[in-house]
Write a protein that holds these residues in place. Structure first.
Motif, PDB file in Angstrom:
ATOM      1  N   SER A  23     -36.092 -26.914  14.845  1.00  0.00           N
ATOM      2  CA  SER A  23     -36.235 -25.947  14.203  1.00  0.00           C
ATOM      3  C   SER A  23     -37.264 -26.305  13.239  1.00  0.00           C
ATOM      4  O   SER A  23     -37.531 -25.232  12.722  1.00  0.00           O
ATOM      5  CB  SER A  23     -35.107 -24.929  14.222  1.00  0.00           C
ATOM      6  OG  SER A  23     -34.357 -25.670  13.008  1.00  0.00           O
ATOM      7  N   GLY A  24     -36.169 -27.667  12.780  1.00  0.00           N
ATOM      8  CA  GLY A  24     -36.910 -28.107  10.902  1.00  0.00           C
ATOM      9  C   GLY A  24     -35.478 -27.727  10.711  1.00  0.00           C
ATOM     10  O   GLY A  24     -36.249 -28.446   9.374  1.00  0.00           O
ATOM     11  N   VAL A  25     -34.459 -26.901  10.810  1.00  0.00           N
ATOM     12  CA  VAL A  25     -33.818 -27.012   9.645  1.00  0.00           C
ATOM     13  C   VAL A  25     -32.201 -27.527   9.931  1.00  0.00           C
ATOM     14  O   VAL A  25     -31.436 -27.727   9.705  1.00  0.00           O
ATOM     15  CB  VAL A  25     -33.720 -25.351   9.385  1.00  0.00           C
ATOM     16  CG1 VAL A  25     -34.771 -24.794   8.159  1.00  0.00           C
ATOM     17  CG2 VAL A  25     -32.943 -24.495  10.426  1.00  0.00           C
ATOM     18  N   GLU A  26     -32.511 -28.707  10.912  1.00  0.00           N
ATOM     19  CA  GLU A  26     -31.020 -29.108  11.150  1.00  0.00           C
ATOM     20  C   GLU A  26     -30.476 -30.069  10.656  1.00  0.00           C
ATOM     21  O   GLU A  26     -29.759 -30.140  10.387  1.00  0.00           O
ATOM     22  CB  GLU A  26     -31.202 -30.068  12.536  1.00  0.00           C
ATOM     23  CG  GLU A  26     -31.593 -29.491  13.775  1.00  0.00           C
ATOM     24  CD  GLU A  26     -33.467 -28.906  13.583  1.00  0.00           C
ATOM     25  OE1 GLU A  26     -33.016 -28.306  14.714  1.00  0.00           O
ATOM     26  OE2 GLU A  26     -34.199 -28.964  13.278  1.00  0.00           O
ATOM     27  N   ARG A  27     -31.123 -30.119   9.444  1.00  0.00           N
ATOM     28  CA  ARG A  27     -30.467 -31.470   8.492  1.00  0.00           C
ATOM     29  C   ARG A  27     -30.231 -30.847   6.747  1.00  0.00           C
ATOM     30  O   ARG A  27     -29.434 -31.788   6.087  1.00  0.00           O
ATOM     31  CB  ARG A  27     -31.669 -32.838   8.182  1.00  0.00           C
ATOM     32  CG  ARG A  27     -32.528 -33.173   8.614  1.00  0.00           C
ATOM     33  CD  ARG A  27     -33.295 -34.196   8.975  1.00  0.00           C
ATOM     34  NE  ARG A  27     -33.485 -35.540   9.386  1.00  0.00           N
ATOM     35  CZ  ARG A  27     -34.463 -35.605   9.006  1.00  0.00           C
ATOM     36  NH1 ARG A  27     -35.839 -36.239   8.447  1.00  0.00           N
ATOM     37  NH2 ARG A  27     -35.060 -36.065  11.223  1.00  0.00           N
ATOM     38  N   GLY A  28     -29.743 -29.413   7.071  1.00  0.00           N
ATOM     39  CA  GLY A  28     -29.472 -28.964   5.974  1.00  0.00           C
ATOM     40  C   GLY A  28     -28.178 -27.938   6.228  1.00  0.00           C
ATOM     41  O   GLY A  28     -27.943 -28.170   7.243  1.00  0.00           O
ATOM     42  N   VAL A  29     -27.529 -27.596   4.615  1.00  0.00           N
ATOM     43  CA  VAL A  29     -26.697 -26.768   4.907  1.00  0.00           C
ATOM     44  C   VAL A  29     -26.613 -25.313   4.377  1.00  0.00           C
ATOM     45  O   VAL A  29     -27.847 -25.436   2.994  1.00  0.00           O
ATOM     46  CB  VAL A  29     -25.613 -26.924   4.034  1.00  0.00           C
ATOM     47  CG1 VAL A  29     -24.343 -26.119   3.586  1.00  0.00           C
ATOM     48  CG2 VAL A  29     -25.005 -28.427   4.861  1.00  0.00           C
ATOM     49  N   PHE A  30     -26.542 -24.314   5.238  1.00  0.00           N
ATOM     50  CA  PHE A  30     -27.284 -23.224   4.442  1.00  0.00           C
ATOM     51  C   PHE A  30     -25.900 -22.270   3.723  1.00  0.00           C
ATOM     52  O   PHE A  30     -24.452 -22.925   4.111  1.00  0.00           O
ATOM     53  CB  PHE A  30     -27.343 -21.662   5.685  1.00  0.00           C
ATOM     54  CG  PHE A  30     -28.668 -22.107   6.210  1.00  0.00           C
ATOM     55  CD1 PHE A  30     -29.704 -21.447   5.556  1.00  0.00           C
ATOM     56  CD2 PHE A  30     -29.127 -23.105   6.988  1.00  0.00           C
ATOM     57  CE1 PHE A  30     -30.958 -21.760   6.088  1.00  0.00           C
ATOM     58  CE2 PHE A  30     -30.369 -23.289   7.473  1.00  0.00           C
ATOM     59  CZ  PHE A  30     -31.478 -22.492   7.346  1.00  0.00           C
ATOM     60  N   THR A  73     -19.596 -15.155   5.538  1.00  0.00           N
ATOM     61  CA  THR A  73     -20.274 -15.696   4.293  1.00  0.00           C
ATOM     62  C   THR A  73     -19.877 -17.738   5.194  1.00  0.00           C
ATOM     63  O   THR A  73     -18.359 -17.307   5.154  1.00  0.00           O
ATOM     64  CB  THR A  73     -19.419 -15.327   3.133  1.00  0.00           C
ATOM     65  OG1 THR A  73     -18.108 -14.878   3.349  1.00  0.00           O
ATOM     66  CG2 THR A  73     -20.037 -14.149   2.631  1.00  0.00           C
ATOM     67  N   GLY A  74     -20.460 -18.474   3.324  1.00  0.00           N
ATOM     68  CA  GLY A  74     -19.544 -19.599   3.993  1.00  0.00           C
ATOM     69  C   GLY A  74     -20.838 -20.648   3.641  1.00  0.00           C
ATOM     70  O   GLY A  74     -22.003 -20.323   4.211  1.00  0.00           O
ATOM     71  N   SER A  75     -20.169 -21.646   4.971  1.00  0.00           N
ATOM     72  CA  SER A  75     -21.442 -22.789   4.729  1.00  0.00           C
ATOM     73  C   SER A  75     -21.478 -22.818   5.933  1.00  0.00           C
ATOM     74  O   SER A  75     -20.325 -23.317   6.692  1.00  0.00           O
ATOM     75  CB  SER A  75     -20.836 -24.097   3.812  1.00  0.00           C
ATOM     76  OG  SER A  75     -21.340 -24.054   2.248  1.00  0.00           O
ATOM     77  N   TRP A  76     -22.915 -23.251   6.410  1.00  0.00           N
ATOM     78  CA  TRP A  76     -23.460 -23.458   7.537  1.00  0.00           C
ATOM     79  C   TRP A  76     -24.391 -24.044   7.871  1.00  0.00           C
ATOM     80  O   TRP A  76     -24.829 -25.030   7.247  1.00  0.00           O
ATOM     81  CB  TRP A  76     -23.784 -22.141   8.355  1.00  0.00           C
ATOM     82  CG  TRP A  76     -22.478 -21.323   8.044  1.00  0.00           C
ATOM     83  CD1 TRP A  76     -22.584 -20.291   6.542  1.00  0.00           C
ATOM     84  CD2 TRP A  76     -21.615 -20.681   9.233  1.00  0.00           C
ATOM     85  NE1 TRP A  76     -21.580 -19.061   7.581  1.00  0.00           N
ATOM     86  CE2 TRP A  76     -20.787 -19.296   8.993  1.00  0.00           C
ATOM     87  CE3 TRP A  76     -21.669 -21.116  10.386  1.00  0.00           C
ATOM     88  CZ2 TRP A  76     -19.570 -18.896   9.280  1.00  0.00           C
ATOM     89  CZ3 TRP A  76     -20.267 -20.777  11.495  1.00  0.00           C
ATOM     90  CH2 TRP A  76     -19.813 -19.609  10.638  1.00  0.00           C
ATOM     91  N   ILE A  77     -23.984 -25.543   8.678  1.00  0.00           N
ATOM     92  CA  ILE A  77     -25.177 -25.832   9.233  1.00  0.00           C
ATOM     93  C   ILE A  77     -25.612 -25.277  10.488  1.00  0.00           C
ATOM     94  O   ILE A  77     -24.263 -25.609  11.755  1.00  0.00           O
ATOM     95  CB  ILE A  77     -24.364 -27.676   8.768  1.00  0.00           C
ATOM     96  CG1 ILE A  77     -23.158 -27.877  10.162  1.00  0.00           C
ATOM     97  CG2 ILE A  77     -24.476 -28.170   7.789  1.00  0.00           C
ATOM     98  CD1 ILE A  77     -23.095 -29.415  10.406  1.00  0.00           C
ATOM     99  N   LEU A  78     -26.982 -26.260  10.776  1.00  0.00           N
ATOM    100  CA  LEU A  78     -27.481 -26.313  12.388  1.00  0.00           C
ATOM    101  C   LEU A  78     -26.642 -26.987  13.186  1.00  0.00           C
ATOM    102  O   LEU A  78     -27.285 -28.378  12.785  1.00  0.00           O
ATOM    103  CB  LEU A  78     -28.834 -25.534  12.553  1.00  0.00           C
ATOM    104  CG  LEU A  78     -29.199 -25.104  13.677  1.00  0.00           C
ATOM    105  CD1 LEU A  78     -28.705 -24.025  14.285  1.00  0.00           C
ATOM    106  CD2 LEU A  78     -30.776 -24.903  13.734  1.00  0.00           C
ATOM    107  N   THR A  79     -26.278 -26.864  14.083  1.00  0.00           N
ATOM    108  CA  THR A  79     -25.555 -27.852  15.293  1.00  0.00           C
ATOM    109  C   THR A  79     -26.655 -28.332  15.969  1.00  0.00           C
ATOM    110  O   THR A  79     -26.585 -29.223  17.479  1.00  0.00           O
ATOM    111  CB  THR A  79     -24.020 -27.850  15.271  1.00  0.00           C
ATOM    112  OG1 THR A  79     -23.639 -26.364  16.022  1.00  0.00           O
ATOM    113  CG2 THR A  79     -23.544 -28.149  14.533  1.00  0.00           C
ATOM    114  N   GLU A  80     -27.325 -26.484  16.916  1.00  0.00           N
ATOM    115  CA  GLU A  80     -28.028 -26.757  18.202  1.00  0.00           C
ATOM    116  C   GLU A  80     -29.237 -25.683  18.090  1.00  0.00           C
ATOM    117  O   GLU A  80     -28.796 -24.111  17.638  1.00  0.00           O
ATOM    118  CB  GLU A  80     -27.116 -26.980  19.179  1.00  0.00           C
ATOM    119  CG  GLU A  80     -27.464 -26.368  20.839  1.00  0.00           C
ATOM    120  CD  GLU A  80     -26.901 -26.337  21.524  1.00  0.00           C
ATOM    121  OE1 GLU A  80     -26.800 -25.135  22.419  1.00  0.00           O
ATOM    122  OE2 GLU A  80     -25.642 -27.215  22.311  1.00  0.00           O
TER     123      GLU A  80
END
Length: 151
Positions: free
Chosen positions: A54-61, A33-40
């Motif tokens: 991957s196409g999702v590097e710019r967002g926050v999950f 749980t929490g906020s995550w960003i894809l860094t690699e």
């Protein structure tokens, strides 16, 4: 009438407790749980690792304890769900080594109901250590590795 009040309060309390969700985190595992960003995002053919987009590097999950997931890249806001589970099967770990035992897998499904876009991620193996989430997926040709950091 006085007897009905304690009974109805007891029933409401019982239903409230029954509807709660408990997330069990395995030994050595931190919470997802929490906020995550894809860094690699990298992939391996068994010999070397190469970076890929991957196409999702710019967002926050954002992963909430009730299973709700959100993704926002500043242009699109997607909503959906996520879950992890322990499975016993074959998988590749973060180093590309193959194992067949109990491990944690993860799925993320979010979509934009207005624009029609969606993100569906399936991870065969997930390891969470502090501020890092490392997930792998084997697509039949490449071992894909995703490294997320807490945002």
């Amino acid at each position: 009438m006085k007897k009905l009040l304690p009974i109805s309060v007891s029933i409401m309390l019982l239903f409230s407790l029954a509807s709660c969700t408990k997330v069990v985190v395995g030994p050595g595992q931190a919470s997802v749980t929490g906020s995550w960003i894809l860094t690699e995002s990298t992939r391996s053919d068994g010999y070397s690792w190469q970076y890929f987009n991957s196409g999702v590097e710019r967002g926050v999950f954002d992963f909430y304890g009730n299973g709700i997931a959100e993704y926002n890249d500043g242009y699109t806001s997607m909503h959906g769900n996520w879950y992890t589970r322990f499975v016993s099967s074959g998988y590749y770990d973060r180093y590309g080594n193959y194992y067949s035992d109990s491990h944690q897998s993860m799925e993320i499904h979010v979509s934009d109901r207005y624009g029609g876009g969606s993100i569906n991620l399936f991870f065969d193996d997930v390891i969470v250590t502090g501020n890092e989430l490392i997930a792998t997926y084997y697509d039949g040709h490449y071992i894909q590795r995703y490294i997320f950091r807490r945002y």
